[in-house]
Design a protein around this motif. Sequence first.
Motif, PDB file in Angstrom:
ATOM      1  N   ASP A  37       0.856  -1.178   0.000  1.00 45.44           N
ATOM      2  CA  ASP A  37       0.000   0.000   0.000  1.00 45.44           C
ATOM      3  C   ASP A  37       0.904   1.244   0.000  1.00 45.44           C
ATOM      4  O   ASP A  37       1.893   1.290   0.739  1.00 45.44           O
ATOM      5  CB  ASP A  37      -0.848  -0.038   1.285  1.00 45.44           C
ATOM      6  CG  ASP A  37      -2.217   0.573   1.084  1.00 45.44           C
ATOM      7  OD1 ASP A  37      -2.411   1.297   0.087  1.00 45.44           O
ATOM      8  OD2 ASP A  37      -3.088   0.332   1.940  1.00 45.44           O
ATOM      9  N   SER A  38       0.586   2.235  -0.836  1.00 49.59           N
ATOM     10  CA  SER A  38       1.520   3.351  -1.032  1.00 49.59           C
ATOM     11  C   SER A  38       1.807   4.109   0.266  1.00 49.59           C
ATOM     12  O   SER A  38       2.960   4.476   0.531  1.00 49.59           O
ATOM     13  CB  SER A  38       0.969   4.312  -2.094  1.00 49.59           C
ATOM     14  OG  SER A  38      -0.252   4.859  -1.661  1.00 49.59           O
ATOM     15  N   GLU A  39       0.768   4.307   1.093  1.00 47.39           N
ATOM     16  CA  GLU A  39       0.971   5.057   2.342  1.00 47.39           C
ATOM     17  C   GLU A  39       1.903   4.300   3.288  1.00 47.39           C
ATOM     18  O   GLU A  39       2.779   4.882   3.922  1.00 47.39           O
ATOM     19  CB  GLU A  39      -0.368   5.291   3.049  1.00 47.39           C
ATOM     20  CG  GLU A  39      -1.328   6.204   2.306  1.00 47.39           C
ATOM     21  CD  GLU A  39      -2.073   5.499   1.176  1.00 47.39           C
ATOM     22  OE1 GLU A  39      -1.829   4.282   0.950  1.00 47.39           O
ATOM     23  OE2 GLU A  39      -2.873   6.162   0.503  1.00 47.39           O
ATOM     24  N   GLU A  99      -6.755   1.714   6.269  1.00 46.07           N
ATOM     25  CA  GLU A  99      -5.305   1.934   6.291  1.00 46.07           C
ATOM     26  C   GLU A  99      -4.799   2.362   7.669  1.00 46.07           C
ATOM     27  O   GLU A  99      -3.666   2.059   8.041  1.00 46.07           O
ATOM     28  CB  GLU A  99      -4.926   2.987   5.242  1.00 46.07           C
ATOM     29  CG  GLU A  99      -5.064   2.429   3.835  1.00 46.07           C
ATOM     30  CD  GLU A  99      -4.689   3.399   2.730  1.00 46.07           C
ATOM     31  OE1 GLU A  99      -4.672   2.978   1.569  1.00 46.07           O
ATOM     32  OE2 GLU A  99      -4.406   4.576   3.025  1.00 46.07           O
TER      33      GLU A  99
HETATM   34 MG    MG Z   1      -3.369   3.310  -0.034  1.00 44.74          MG
END
Ligand code: MG
Length: 378
Positions: free
Chosen positions: A144-146, A215
């Motif tokens: 996940d990018s975060e 998230e």
């Molecule tokens: Mg994300």
Amino acid sequence: MMPLRIAILGSTGSIGRQTLDVASRFPERIEVVALAAHSSSALLLDQARRFRVTRLALGDPASAAAASLESGLPIGAGSEALVELASAGDVDIVLNALVGAAGLRASIATLRTGTTLALANKESLVAGGDIIRTLGMDRVVPVDSEHSAIFQCLLGEPLEAVARLWLTASGGPFRGMTADALGSVTVEQALAHPRWTMGPKITIDSATLMNKGLEVIEAHHLFDLPYDRIEVVVHPQSCIHSMVEYADGSVKAHLGATDMRVPIQYAFSHPERWDAPAPPVDFRTLGTLEFEEPDTRTFRSLALAYEAGRAGGTLPAVLNAANEVAVAAFLGGRVSLPVIAETVERVLETHDRTPADTLEAVENADAWARRAAERLLP
Ligand code: MG
């Protein structure tokens, strides 16, 4: 150097296809040895031919039987076959990009085998975080990018010096809307995400801010921090992918191209860095970066996720499952967008929370929440 042997679960979805794109750019570093999907048999077979993969599985048994007949290849069928692919001893990294709660079994199997888990299936940590933590978070690499951003900001830093995590949220296509206006948005409008290219389920979750809520729970488990030290800030440009604030007031931010192939690639390359899959950020043309507080009164899902996360036990699994059912109802044109959060809230209210430390407890809570959500929906 021997190439990394990777298995991709969910290879026909958005993350899976972008993972294969990364693999095709580094054939001497990445060897795809297994592919699995839910039911997209034609695309799976096409991918298998392109990457010369013979170990295949489809979660949907009917699709597996049809694909096996068409290709003459043995194709594993059902969720047990997905778990079997994840448990193979000759795989270095399992990239789990399955959609929804089905990914948890595969994540558990991967970690039990001692294999590194590149995790793009949020639900593994949201619903099964208490289980995954006992199996060793040091072998989980976030996709996940975060979380990839936070993972990178934490490199070389002592965890006890972390004051807060700042998760950035684009705000989705309905940022700034009133609760009334949100009631009449269409499926097409909700699927038009302003920044990221993603699958339909996660795109709707981005529009309701549930994605950010999931998230937050994911970050809580991955980085072992309490919820009051995980903040969400709306950042419409999505240029900063997330930040870590330290005890001395210093903040590290991760910036870069808004392209999922960057965090996917880093899950394979780290601690090395390989050539960029996307054009770099040009700060001279970037313009203004904006930040604002999320509107959790209009976008209830984010507040509900914090509540469920803080309460813990089976509540996050219930939140996730009720949300999946309600999102499907919205995508099917059965309900309006605000009904998603209303449904999740009512299901959470009626759930008798238990510990979520066994797969059985998590799956029972998941099944219960799906039935409870269906009963509430038209
Ligand atoms: Mg994300």
